[in-house]
Design a protein around this motif. Structure first.
Motif, PDB file in Angstrom:
ATOM      1  N   ILE A  43       2.821  34.157  33.509  1.00 54.87           N
ATOM      2  CA  ILE A  43       3.899  33.769  34.657  1.00 54.87           C
ATOM      3  C   ILE A  43       4.842  33.737  33.769  1.00 54.87           C
ATOM      4  O   ILE A  43       5.499  32.637  32.887  1.00 54.87           O
ATOM      5  CB  ILE A  43       3.895  32.354  35.315  1.00 54.87           C
ATOM      6  CG1 ILE A  43       2.969  32.619  35.807  1.00 54.87           C
ATOM      7  CG2 ILE A  43       5.569  32.000  36.082  1.00 54.87           C
ATOM      8  CD1 ILE A  43       2.624  33.185  36.607  1.00 54.87           C
ATOM      9  N   TYR A  56       9.300  32.704  33.889  1.00 57.56           N
ATOM     10  CA  TYR A  56      10.446  32.320  35.148  1.00 57.56           C
ATOM     11  C   TYR A  56      11.809  32.436  33.760  1.00 57.56           C
ATOM     12  O   TYR A  56      11.909  32.426  32.811  1.00 57.56           O
ATOM     13  CB  TYR A  56      10.449  30.953  35.128  1.00 57.56           C
ATOM     14  CG  TYR A  56      11.198  29.792  35.904  1.00 57.56           C
ATOM     15  CD1 TYR A  56      11.116  31.106  37.005  1.00 57.56           C
ATOM     16  CD2 TYR A  56      11.379  28.973  36.031  1.00 57.56           C
ATOM     17  CE1 TYR A  56      11.993  29.322  38.888  1.00 57.56           C
ATOM     18  CE2 TYR A  56      12.207  28.474  36.826  1.00 57.56           C
ATOM     19  CZ  TYR A  56      12.076  28.435  38.070  1.00 57.56           C
ATOM     20  OH  TYR A  56      13.018  27.861  38.867  1.00 57.56           O
ATOM     21  N   THR A  57      12.991  31.366  34.478  1.00 53.19           N
ATOM     22  CA  THR A  57      14.113  31.004  33.766  1.00 53.19           C
ATOM     23  C   THR A  57      14.001  31.010  32.809  1.00 53.19           C
ATOM     24  O   THR A  57      13.056  29.754  32.476  1.00 53.19           O
ATOM     25  CB  THR A  57      15.265  31.252  34.927  1.00 53.19           C
ATOM     26  OG1 THR A  57      16.395  30.946  34.105  1.00 53.19           O
ATOM     27  CG2 THR A  57      15.277  29.260  35.937  1.00 53.19           C
ATOM     28  N   LEU A  75       6.839  24.744  35.573  1.00 55.87           N
ATOM     29  CA  LEU A  75       8.524  26.142  35.796  1.00 55.87           C
ATOM     30  C   LEU A  75       9.804  24.619  35.638  1.00 55.87           C
ATOM     31  O   LEU A  75      10.819  24.854  35.415  1.00 55.87           O
ATOM     32  CB  LEU A  75       8.532  26.015  36.956  1.00 55.87           C
ATOM     33  CG  LEU A  75       7.872  27.264  37.753  1.00 55.87           C
ATOM     34  CD1 LEU A  75       7.453  27.106  38.787  1.00 55.87           C
ATOM     35  CD2 LEU A  75       7.730  28.754  37.454  1.00 55.87           C
TER      36      LEU A  75
END
Length: 133
Positions: free
Chosen positions: A9, A11-12, A46
């Protein structure tokens, strides 16, 4: 229904990790509202935390109670009041409450915005028929 293979994954802010997703068959009503449900196992990875979110205006307590009316996680009718249940004798209930008293007090001391940081804190419950959920 099963799980995916481990997937990376991205993510930002450069957040990257491997994650295995649980695949579930959403009931018709839920499927209308959500394409994807992210659980408590992935949100901390996250760096997403939900705490302190306002959910009512201070002068509208009836509306506040109603928002939880059909939510199985809230006993708005006090249907599960351990002091007034017909399960066991009064002595057995008192004994049970005495046994769990320390745990209940410890639970009350947990900060409202606390998050479990134990990597294996996710719980998987296998179900044979997703329609039962």
């Amino acid at each position: 229904m099963g799980t995916t293979e481990s997937t990376q994954i991205a993510y930002t802010n450069g957040i990257r990790f491997d994650h295995t997703f649980e695949i579930i068959n959403l009931n018709d009503e839920t499927a209308k509202k959500f394409d994807v449900l992210l659980g408590v196992d992935i949100l901390p990875k996250l760096f997403i935390y939900l705490s302190g979110v306002a959910h009512r205006w201070d002068d509208d307590s009836a509306k506040e109670r109603n928002q939880f009316k059909n939510n199985i996680n809230y006993d708005t009718d006090n249907a599960y009041d351990p002091e007034n249940t017909d399960n066991g004798t009064p002595e057995e209930r008192a004994f049970l409450m005495k046994q769990i008293e320390g745990s209940l007090e410890a639970n009350k001391q947990i900060l409202i915005d606390a998050v479990c940081s134990i990597p294996k804190s996710g719980v998987n419950i296998p179900i044979s028929n997703p329609n039962d959920c």
